[in-house]
Enzyme design. Structure first.
Site, PDB file in Angstrom:
ATOM      1  N   LYS A  90      14.667  11.101   2.992  1.00  0.00           N
ATOM      2  CA  LYS A  90      15.458  11.934   3.900  1.00  0.00           C
ATOM      3  C   LYS A  90      14.583  12.764   4.850  1.00  0.00           C
ATOM      4  O   LYS A  90      14.978  13.054   5.971  1.00  0.00           O
ATOM      5  CB  LYS A  90      16.385  12.860   3.105  1.00  0.00           C
ATOM      6  CG  LYS A  90      17.430  12.139   2.260  1.00  0.00           C
ATOM      7  CD  LYS A  90      18.661  11.853   3.042  1.00  0.00           C
ATOM      8  CE  LYS A  90      19.769  11.076   2.362  1.00  0.00           C
ATOM      9  NZ  LYS A  90      19.842  10.966   0.943  1.00  0.00           N
ATOM     10  N   GLU A 112      25.493  18.105   6.339  1.00  0.00           N
ATOM     11  CA  GLU A 112      26.302  17.837   5.161  1.00  0.00           C
ATOM     12  C   GLU A 112      25.366  17.304   4.086  1.00  0.00           C
ATOM     13  O   GLU A 112      24.292  16.797   4.389  1.00  0.00           O
ATOM     14  CB  GLU A 112      27.370  16.780   5.473  1.00  0.00           C
ATOM     15  CG  GLU A 112      26.915  15.311   5.404  1.00  0.00           C
ATOM     16  CD  GLU A 112      25.806  14.928   6.383  1.00  0.00           C
ATOM     17  OE1 GLU A 112      25.717  15.578   7.446  1.00  0.00           O
ATOM     18  OE2 GLU A 112      25.027  14.003   6.079  1.00  0.00           O
ATOM     19  N   SER A 378      13.997   4.782  -3.014  1.00  0.00           N
ATOM     20  CA  SER A 378      14.348   5.767  -1.983  1.00  0.00           C
ATOM     21  C   SER A 378      14.060   7.202  -2.405  1.00  0.00           C
ATOM     22  O   SER A 378      13.867   8.067  -1.547  1.00  0.00           O
ATOM     23  CB  SER A 378      15.823   5.622  -1.600  1.00  0.00           C
ATOM     24  OG  SER A 378      16.644   5.664  -2.758  1.00  0.00           O
TER      25      SER A 378
HETATM   26  C1  LIG Z   1      20.755  10.089   0.232  1.00  0.00           C
HETATM   27  C2  LIG Z   1      20.069   9.119  -0.636  1.00  0.00           C
HETATM   28  C3  LIG Z   1      20.432   7.751  -0.639  1.00  0.00           C
HETATM   29  C4  LIG Z   1      21.599   7.215   0.133  1.00  0.00           C
HETATM   30  O1  LIG Z   1      21.535   7.383   1.500  1.00  0.00           O
HETATM   31  P1  LIG Z   1      21.153   6.220   2.511  1.00  0.00           P
HETATM   32  O2  LIG Z   1      21.406   6.815   3.824  1.00  0.00           O
HETATM   33  O3  LIG Z   1      22.030   5.040   2.217  1.00  0.00           O
HETATM   34  O4  LIG Z   1      19.718   5.904   2.293  1.00  0.00           O
HETATM   35  C5  LIG Z   1      19.707   6.885  -1.410  1.00  0.00           C
HETATM   36  N1  LIG Z   1      18.689   7.322  -2.178  1.00  0.00           N
HETATM   37  C6  LIG Z   1      18.320   8.624  -2.211  1.00  0.00           C
HETATM   38  C7  LIG Z   1      17.190   9.031  -3.083  1.00  0.00           C
HETATM   39  C8  LIG Z   1      18.999   9.553  -1.448  1.00  0.00           C
HETATM   40  O5  LIG Z   1      18.624  10.832  -1.494  1.00  0.00           O
END
Ligand SMILES: *Cc1c(COP(=O)(O)O)cnc(C)c1O
Length: 395
Positions: A90, A112, A378
Site C-alpha cells: 500500500k 478509506e 502483498s
Molecule cells: C489491501 C490489501 C490487499 C487487497 O488490496 P488490493 O488492492 O487488491 O491489493 C491485499 N493484501 C494486503 C496485504 C493488503 O493490505
C-alpha cells in the site's frame, strides 16, 4: 496491438469510466487532466523514486522459495511486498498520491480503509508530509483490526468509525466519497486500490507498477530472462495484482492467475468472490462486476480477510477475467488459513491473510518442473496473528 491497459476514456473494454455525482465532476476532471503530466515530470519521478528507495525500502526482494518450490514441483519466487515499510504494497501508492496531492495544492487528505493497511500507509505519508489526515473505517473493521487503528492515531490521523451497512470497507468508501462531495476543492481523496472513477484505477496501477518493473530486472538477474510462466496475486480491489502484472499484461507468454476471497464458499452467500458471482453494475464511480441482488442492490460481502471483503473489483481485472486473459480462483477462508500455515512452516514467512489467498492458488494449478512462478506476498501477517491463533485453537 490489442492492449489490456486503460484506453483514453478511462475504460478497460466495457469496464471502468467515471460515474460520479455532479458535485465531483470538476475535481475528478482536474485530476484526470493532471495526473499523467505530474507523474511523468522529472521532479515527481525523482522524489517518488527516492522515497520508495530510502523510506519504503525498495526494491523489495524477489526470493526463490526452495522448500515451497519443492512441494509444488516448479520454481517459485516470492515478491516480498511484506517487507516494505508499514508492511504491505500500500505504501507504494500512498507515497505517489500524496506527492500528487501536494503538487495540486490540496490541504486535506481523506482515505478509506478495510484491514487498516491503507489507513496506516496514508496516515504514515501524511505524518511525513505534515498534512491533515482523516480515515474512514467500518466499525466492524475498527474492532477486528484495532492495532492498526492505534497506529493511525499515533501517526496523527483522525479515524472515523462508520456504522452503516456491514460496517466494513464498502461502507467506509461510501462515507469517504460523501466527505469528498462536501470538500471537493481543498481535499484529496487517496483511494487505496485500483477502484473508483477514472483516473484512479490507472493512477494506482501505475504507482504500483514498480512491482513488475522490479520483477523484470530481478528475474533477468536470477534466471537470465525477464518473463515468468505464471504471475500469481490476490485481488481485493486489485492493486497488488495490477502492480505485479503491469509490465506483462500484454505478454501472452505469461499466465496471470488471480485469487479472490471465496469466504465460506461461493454457494453459501458468505463470500466476496466478485468475479465469479458479480454482475455488471456501478460501484464507487466505476462500471465493473458487483455482487448484487436481482434489484441491483449491492449484497454484503464476507471474507475472513478484511482487505478482500469488498463487493466490487477493479475494472482492469473485470476486463482481464471477461476476456479470459486472467484465470481467477475463489479461495475459501479455510484454504487461505491452511496456506498461511504452509508458507510459515516451509519458508518462515507469516503472510497477511490476503496474501495467503494467493498461496492457496498453488494447489489449484498443475506445474511443470521448468515453470517459473512469481507470486506476490502483498503483506505481512502481524495484523492477523490473533485470527491465525484463534482458528488453530478452535480446531
Ligand atoms: C489491501 C490489501 C490487499 C487487497 O488490496 P488490493 O488492492 O487488491 O491489493 C491485499 N493484501 C494486503 C496485504 C493488503 O493490505
Amino acid at each position: 496491438m490489442e492492449t489490456f491497459l486503460v484506453d483514453q476514456n478511462g475504460y478497460y473494454g466495457e469496464f471502468g469510466g467515471s460515474y460520479i455525482p455532479e458535485i465531483l465532476h470538476k475535481c475528478v476532471e482536474e485530476l484526470q487532466n493532471t495526473y499523467l503530466e505530474v507523474m511523468h515530470s522529472e521532479s515527481f519521478r525523482k522524489e517518488y523514486e527516492q522515497l520508495l528507495r530510502d523510506y519504503a525500502g525498495r526494491p523489495s526482494p524477489l526470493y526463490p522459495a526452495k522448500r515451497l518450490s519443492g512441494k509444488y514441483g516448479c520454481k517459485i519466487y516470492l515478491k516480498r511486498e511484506d517487507l516494505n515499510h508499514t508492511g504491505s504494497h500500500k505504501i507504494n501508492n500512498t507515497i505517489g498520491q500524496i506527492l500528487l496531492a501536494r503538487r495540486m495544492g490540496k490541504k486535506r487528505i481523506i482515505a478509506e480503509t478495510g484491514a487498516g493497511q491503507h489507513g496506516v500507509a496514508t496516515a504514515t505519508v501524511c505524518a511525513l508530509m505534515d498534512m491533515e489526515c482523516i480515515v474512514y473505517m467500518g466499525k466492524t473493521d475498527v474492532e477486528r483490526q484495532h492495532v492498526n487503528v492505534e497506529k493511525m492515531k499515533m501517526l496523527g490521523a483522525t479515524v472515523i468509525p462508520v456504522t452503516s451497512g456491514n460496517m466494513t470497507l464498502k461502507d467506509a468508501t461510501n462515507e469517504a466519497i460523501r466527505d469528498w462531495c462536501c470538500h471537493p476543492a481543498d481535499t484529496f481523496y487517496i483511494i487505496g486500490s485500483t477502484v473508483g472513477p477514472h483516473p484512479y484505477p490507472d493512477m494506482v496501477s501505475k504507482l504500483q507498477s514498480v512491482i513488475s518493473e522490479e520483477i523484470r530486472k530481478q528475474l533477468m538477474e536470477q534466471e537470465g530472462r525477464e518473463h515468468p510462466d505464471y504471475l500469481i496475486a490476490c485481488v481485493g480491489g486489485g492493486s497488488n495484482a495490477a502492480g505485479t502484472i503491469y509490465h506483462y499484461i500484454d505478454d501472452m507468454r505469461v499466465q496471470i492467475v488471480l485469487a479472490e476471497a471465496g469466504g465460506k464458499g461461493i454457494e453459501t452467500g458468505m463470500t466476496a468472490a466478485t468475479i465469479k458471482l458479480g454482475q455488471i453494475g456501478i460501484i464507487h464511480g466505476a462500471r465493473t462486476y458487483v455482487i448484487q441482488n436481482e434489484d441491483g442492490q449491492i449484497e454484503e460481502p464476507y471474507s475472513i480477510s478484511a482487505g478482500l471483503d469488498y463487493p466490487g473489483i477493479g475494472p482492469m481485472h473485470a476486463n482481464l477475467a471477461a476476456r479470459e486473459r486472467a484465470t481467477v480462483f475463489p479461495i475459501n477462508d479455510d484454504e487461505a488459513i491452511a496456506a498461511a500455515y504452509e508458507l510459515t512452516q516451509l519458508e518462515g514467512i507469516i503472510p497477511a491473510l490476503e496474501s495467503a489467498h494467493a498461496i492457496g492458488v498453488l494447489k489449484k494449478l498443475g506445474f511443470k518442473p521448468t515453470d517459473i512462478v512469481v507470486l506476490t506476498v502483498s503483506g505481512r501477517g502481524d495484523k492477523d496473528i490473533e485470527t491465525y491463533l484463534n482458528l488453530r485453537s478452535d480446531d
